[in-house]
Design a protein around this motif. Structure first.
Motif, PDB file in Angstrom:
ATOM      1  N   GLU A  90      88.318 -33.507  24.794  1.00 40.39           N
ATOM      2  CA  GLU A  90      88.205 -32.567  25.911  1.00 40.39           C
ATOM      3  C   GLU A  90      89.475 -32.574  26.737  1.00 40.39           C
ATOM      4  OE1 GLU A  90      85.719 -33.924  29.319  1.00 40.39           O
ATOM      5  OE2 GLU A  90      85.007 -35.396  27.873  1.00 40.39           O
ATOM      6  N   LYS A  92      79.863 -30.628  22.252  1.00 40.04           N
ATOM      7  CA  LYS A  92      80.250 -29.303  22.744  1.00 40.04           C
ATOM      8  C   LYS A  92      81.703 -29.292  23.210  1.00 40.04           C
ATOM      9  CE  LYS A  92      77.392 -27.011  25.407  1.00 40.04           C
ATOM     10  NZ  LYS A  92      76.422 -26.734  26.507  1.00 40.04           N
ATOM     11  N   GLN A  93      82.137 -30.395  23.828  1.00 38.86           N
ATOM     12  CA  GLN A  93      83.528 -30.475  24.266  1.00 38.86           C
ATOM     13  C   GLN A  93      84.466 -30.438  23.068  1.00 38.86           C
ATOM     14  OE1 GLN A  93      85.094 -30.505  27.161  1.00 38.86           O
ATOM     15  NE2 GLN A  93      83.340 -30.520  28.548  1.00 38.86           N
ATOM     16  N   SER A 144      81.217 -27.103  34.875  1.00 35.46           N
ATOM     17  CA  SER A 144      81.832 -27.620  33.651  1.00 35.46           C
ATOM     18  C   SER A 144      81.532 -26.627  32.539  1.00 35.46           C
ATOM     19  CB  SER A 144      81.251 -29.004  33.306  1.00 35.46           C
ATOM     20  OG  SER A 144      81.613 -29.400  31.994  1.00 35.46           O
ATOM     21  N   GLU A 166      73.935 -20.448  34.125  1.00 38.39           N
ATOM     22  CA  GLU A 166      74.709 -20.577  32.894  1.00 38.39           C
ATOM     23  C   GLU A 166      75.405 -19.257  32.625  1.00 38.39           C
ATOM     24  OE1 GLU A 166      74.006 -22.326  28.364  1.00 38.39           O
ATOM     25  OE2 GLU A 166      72.309 -21.727  29.612  1.00 38.39           O
ATOM     26  N   HIS A 210      80.607 -33.058  34.313  1.00 37.46           N
ATOM     27  CA  HIS A 210      79.844 -33.889  33.372  1.00 37.46           C
ATOM     28  C   HIS A 210      80.340 -35.337  33.354  1.00 37.46           C
ATOM     29  CE1 HIS A 210      83.311 -32.283  31.178  1.00 37.46           C
ATOM     30  NE2 HIS A 210      83.212 -33.307  30.351  1.00 37.46           N
ATOM     31  N   SER A 250      72.894 -25.908  20.854  1.00 38.35           N
ATOM     32  CA  SER A 250      73.721 -25.954  22.066  1.00 38.35           C
ATOM     33  C   SER A 250      75.061 -25.264  21.873  1.00 38.35           C
ATOM     34  CB  SER A 250      73.949 -27.418  22.486  1.00 38.35           C
ATOM     35  OG  SER A 250      72.726 -28.035  22.845  1.00 38.35           O
ATOM     36  N   THR A 296      80.406 -27.801  29.888  1.00 38.69           N
ATOM     37  CA  THR A 296      79.301 -28.489  29.204  1.00 38.69           C
ATOM     38  C   THR A 296      78.387 -29.143  30.237  1.00 38.69           C
ATOM     39  OG1 THR A 296      80.742 -30.422  28.925  1.00 38.69           O
ATOM     40  CG2 THR A 296      80.559 -28.920  27.065  1.00 38.69           C
ATOM     41  N   GLU A 310      77.198 -23.963  34.423  1.00 39.00           N
ATOM     42  CA  GLU A 310      77.911 -24.093  33.147  1.00 39.00           C
ATOM     43  C   GLU A 310      78.654 -22.797  32.909  1.00 39.00           C
ATOM     44  OE1 GLU A 310      76.601 -26.146  29.528  1.00 39.00           O
ATOM     45  OE2 GLU A 310      76.639 -24.181  28.538  1.00 39.00           O
ATOM     46  N   LEU A 321      76.630 -33.138  24.676  1.00 39.52           N
ATOM     47  CA  LEU A 321      77.650 -32.665  25.616  1.00 39.52           C
ATOM     48  C   LEU A 321      79.045 -32.991  25.114  1.00 39.52           C
ATOM     49  CD1 LEU A 321      76.043 -33.547  29.081  1.00 39.52           C
ATOM     50  CD2 LEU A 321      76.105 -31.346  27.910  1.00 39.52           C
TER      51      LEU A 321
END
Length: 862
Positions: free
Chosen positions: A739, A794-795, A604, A634, A367, A829, A606, A174, A791
């Protein structure tokens, strides 16, 4: 030179022999790569067709051969003794450390004129310290960029990728926004490809990233890195025009096009194909209608390959040859998995198929892999697709036009009267009736599917599900006793469809045999006519197989569903479609990607949920890779989110799903956009809510001097261009704007997330995966639904800050993020930001303070 023995395995031998047969048994020149088995034993692993025998072939093979281990060509006579010309070529190749071998037409016998050279230093390691040095301030990147700033996360990721290449590992990475992940994997991949003469494939999900890599990142690295390398982009074959088909379409435009205007457009396409640079859709700019492009596009089952007079200048093969010579090959996930489906069947990962052979791959935007893999590891077919196919064979509006009337006309012009009559009295005669009956079978299912789907939809609305008025009506096929009548009717209709297709298959076979034996047909024209007919036969046979698989309910690993798609109430634009997808892709990825490939890098922005990759690890099968071979790393964003971002959550809005929530959303969005002065993305999970909110706010926003943009009024790239320029804009978008969209600077200073992005709970594949988790004793909401939404969330959050100078606010209009226990998974997150929660009025007032301060900053700067 020590004694060397060469083994040609059956799969390679079959390819060599088949290619020579296609060339009419004449000479064909090949280039190959070998693997060394020890004790002077070489095995031919990879072969490319260079040219058929002619005066220019020998110089061409010498020019191309330096990057290969072996050159091959056949002697049609069966006498494998080298001629004087052979010896001259062999000497030139030997000077370049390239072997030379003569084979017979079956490739069963061979004679090594010059054995392949076992080159020293095969697969040298690359030094992670050397890779890191490229990113140092005084390294190639620093010297080429005036404002270069070394990023520790980028250097650490580059080391990680280098070690994965050296150690044949599977790694998940990540890399937060601003880490610079593309350079972090490209630099070690380029160094590896250059040092080892071994291809690395880079697969992306979006066209935007593909264009960035090919149009910006790789050309820059080619200029500044002290290593020589080649790179190429591979598009799907259907993206390229076929010169042969274009020429034939131009000559037969009156029969192939339904209207005079379409005939004119078809001729214009053919004229363009004669002078095009790369012959791709991208070069055309404005895309032609699909029904016209299909008549000129390159297709695997309609290719004459080396027998085509346009083979040397074929757009597709030119692109493939460029990719064949490239160390870095860029593809998209869809093309990768289409190619992988063939490799799964053959078990060969070094053979050149859609993508040239490879052993190492980098998946960016990883992802998305579960969704993309699901599409290509299942089956799909539809009423509308088959209806369109039948109409192109013979026009429903004008039976004198279409592919079959065109073929009949060509046969008559060539003097193949008997073959023309077979086609007329078989396929042409039977097709209209069969097409009508097949359409009736499918259409009779529409009402049944609608009834079943409405029941599920009613349950969804009772459970607070999202408005999905653009979603197709969908029914999952299950063994439940209550669905028995529906399953029986579905099976009966599909079996009836198969019976009709069997008639067409038999007629296609008759027509093929008639064309094969037709006297007087020039061979190239015979081959072109046969391709159309064999393509029809093979596609019908493949559809029969897809129906068999769809109806095999004993096969438990796949979810199956049927949908009603198109404009309901209009029989011409509405139809049923059928699909199956694997419930779990982890096992398939293990057997098809992780085990056979040496290095797999997945990256990615995410990958992790609350700092853990467990969710994607289970979905993508990381837990099935040997622990010593897998690593997750990460690398957080270098941006200072605590000073750059204000996150706000009103806590007095109703929970989503209620009518009261929708009534409160539009006024809240209006107030937010007034304070931000537009410059915002407003992200929705439902197109229905988006449309209603946009309609309610369009005029008020214009009155405020803000130009609203709505997904659907233009394509994404056009909307983004308008958003970045001119007066302040507010863009209302759904899935595609969460995204893959990069807007830096003051054009975007606010992101509004209307609700947490949970996937539709009644999607057939989602339900099947939930049931699978329940059967394994897991809580599907916490183990699947929530992490999947995190996820995506987060995008969406990541759209705001794209550089160290960006500033802005994220407003979440879904109080569940703070009132539900699972909401902590979303918050934990995210990177640390300034956080505000409270009543809507207070939240909007704090937002106003933030943007007034931003306005003051801008005024002082100016």
């Amino acid at each position: 030179m020590a004694d060397v023995t060469l083994t040609i395995p059956p799969r390679v031998r079959d390819f060599l022999a088949a290619t020579i047969v296609q060339a009419g048994g004449n000479e064909v020149y090949f280039l190959g790569r070998v693997s060394w088995q020890g004790a002077g034993a070489a095995r031919l692993e990879e072969v490319d067709v260079l040219a058929r025998g002619n005066r220019g072939a020998a110089p061409a093979i010498i020019r191309r051969a330096e990057e290969w281990d072996l050159a091959l060509h056949n002697h049609p006579s069966g006498n494998l003794s080298p001629s004087e010309a052979d010896l001259q070529v062999a000497g030139e190749l030997g000077n370049r450390e390239v072997g030379f071998v003569i084979i017979d037409n079956s490739a069963a016998r061979h004679y090594l004129v010059v054995p392949p050279f076992e080159r020293l230093g095969v697969e040298p390691k690359i030094d992670p310290e050397e890779v890191a040095g490229f990113f140092a301030p005084d390294g190639p990147l620093g010297k080429a960029m005036g404002d270069y700033e070394m990023r520790p996360g980028q250097v650490a990721m580059a080391r990680e990728v280098a070690e994965a290449l050296n150690g044949d590992r599977v790694v998940a990475v990540e890399a937060g926004t601003g880490v610079g992940k593309s350079f972090a994997y490209l630099v070690p991949a380029i160094l590896w490809a250059s040092r080892n003469q071994e291809r690395v494939v880079v697969s992306t999900n979006t066209i935007n990233l593909q264009e960035q890599l090919i149009g910006k990142d790789l050309p820059f690295l080619e200029r500044v890195l002290p290593v020589k390398f080649r790179y190429a982009l591979i598009k799907g074959r259907n993206n390229y025009a076929c010169r042969r088909k274009a020429a034939e379409a131009e000559a037969g435009s009156a029969l192939l096009a339904e209207t005079d205007d379409e005939a004119r457009q078809l001729r214009e396409l053919a004229v363009w194909a004669r002078t095009a640079h790369d012959g791709s859709l991208a070069e055309l700019g404005a895309q032609p209608p699909e029904r016209l492009w299909e008549k000129v596009m390159s297709e695997t089952d309609k290719s004459l390959k080396v027998n085509c007079r346009f083979y040397g200048e074929c757009f597709y093969y030119q692109a493939k040859r460029a990719a064949f010579q490239a160390g870095i090959v860029v593809v998209n996930h869809h093309l990768f998995f289409a190619d992988l489906a063939v490799r799964r069947e053959t078990g060969n990962y070094e053979w050149d198929l859609v993508i040239p052979g490879y052993r190492r791959v980098v998946f960016d935007e990883a992802h998305h892999l579960e969704d993309v893999a699901s599409q290509y590891l299942g089956v799909r077919f539809s009423q509308l697709g088959l209806r369109t196919r039948f109409s192109r064979l013979r026009s429903k509006n004008d039976p004198r036009k279409g592919v079959l009337p065109y073929l009949t006309s060509r046969l008559r012009k060539e003097g193949a009267k008997i073959a023309a009559e077979v086609l007329e009295e078989g396929l042409l005669r039977d097709l209209p009736g069969i097409a009508a009956r097949v359409d009736e079978y499918f259409q009779s299912l529409v009402g049944m599917v609608e009834t079943e789907a409405r029941r599920a939809r009613h349950r969804e609305s009772e459970n607070g599900g999202e408005d999905q008025d653009r979603r197709a009506l969908q029914v999952r096929i299950t063994p439940h006793p209550g669905q028995a009548p529906f399953r029986a009717a579905l099976s009966q209709k599909l079996r009836s469809v198969q019976e009709e297709l069997s008639i067409l298959l038999q007629e296609a076979e008759r027509a093929i045999r008639a064309v094969e034996v037709a006297a007087g047909l020039p061979e190239e024209r015979r081959a072109g006519l046969l391709l159309e007919l064999t393509s029809l036969r093979d596609r019908l046979a493949a559809l029969q197989g897809d129906i068999d698989f769809f109806l095999d309910l004993e096969e438990k690993s796949h979810a199956r569903w049927v949908e009603v798609r198109g404009r309901r109430g209009d029989p011409e634009r509405c139809g049923v479609s059928f699909a199956s997808a694997p419930i779990r892709v982890a096992e398939a990825l293990k057997s098809s990607v992780y085990d056979p490939l040496r290095t797999v890098v997945m990256t990615s922005a995410t990958m992790a949920v609350e700092g853990s990759v467990q969710f994607l690890g289970e979905r993508l099968g990381f837990d099935q890779v040997a622990p010593e071979r897998f690593r997750f790393s990460e690398f957080p964003s270098p941006f200072d989110y605590s000073s750059q971002v204000l996150t706000l959550v009103p806590d007095d809005l109703p929970d989503p799903g209620s009518r009261a929530y929708e009534e409160r959303v539009a006024p809240a969005v209006l107030e937010i956009l007034r304070h931000s002065r537009g410059r915002a993305f407003v992200l929705f999970t439902s197109y229905g809510l988006l449309r209603r909110t946009f309609q309610a706010l369009e005029q008020p926003l214009r009155a405020e001097g803000i130009t609203p943009l709505c997904q659907g009024e233009a394509d994404r790239s056009q909307l983004l261009r308008r958003f970045r320029s001119g007066p302040p804009h507010a863009l209302f978008g759904t899935d595609s704007f969460w995204e893959g969209v990069d807007v830096k600077g003051e054009a975007l200073e606010c992101v509004v997330i209307t609700r947490l992005p949970f996937r539709v709970p009644t999607e057939a594949i989602q339900v099947a995966r939930v049931e699978d988790l329940e059967a394994r004793g897991k809580n599907p909401f916490l183990a699947f639904t929530v992490p999947q939404a995190v996820l995506k969330f987060k995008q969406g959050f990541g759209r705001l800050i794209r550089s160290s100078t960006d500033r802005g606010a994220v407003v979440v209009l879904d109080r569940r993020i703070i009132t539900k226990r699972y909401g902590q998974a979303f918050l934990r997150s995210l990177p640390p930001t300034r956080f505000v929660r409270g009543p809507t009025a207070e939240v909007i007032e704090r937002l106003g303070e933030f943007f007034r301060a931003r306005a003051l900053e801008r005024a002082l700067r100016s």
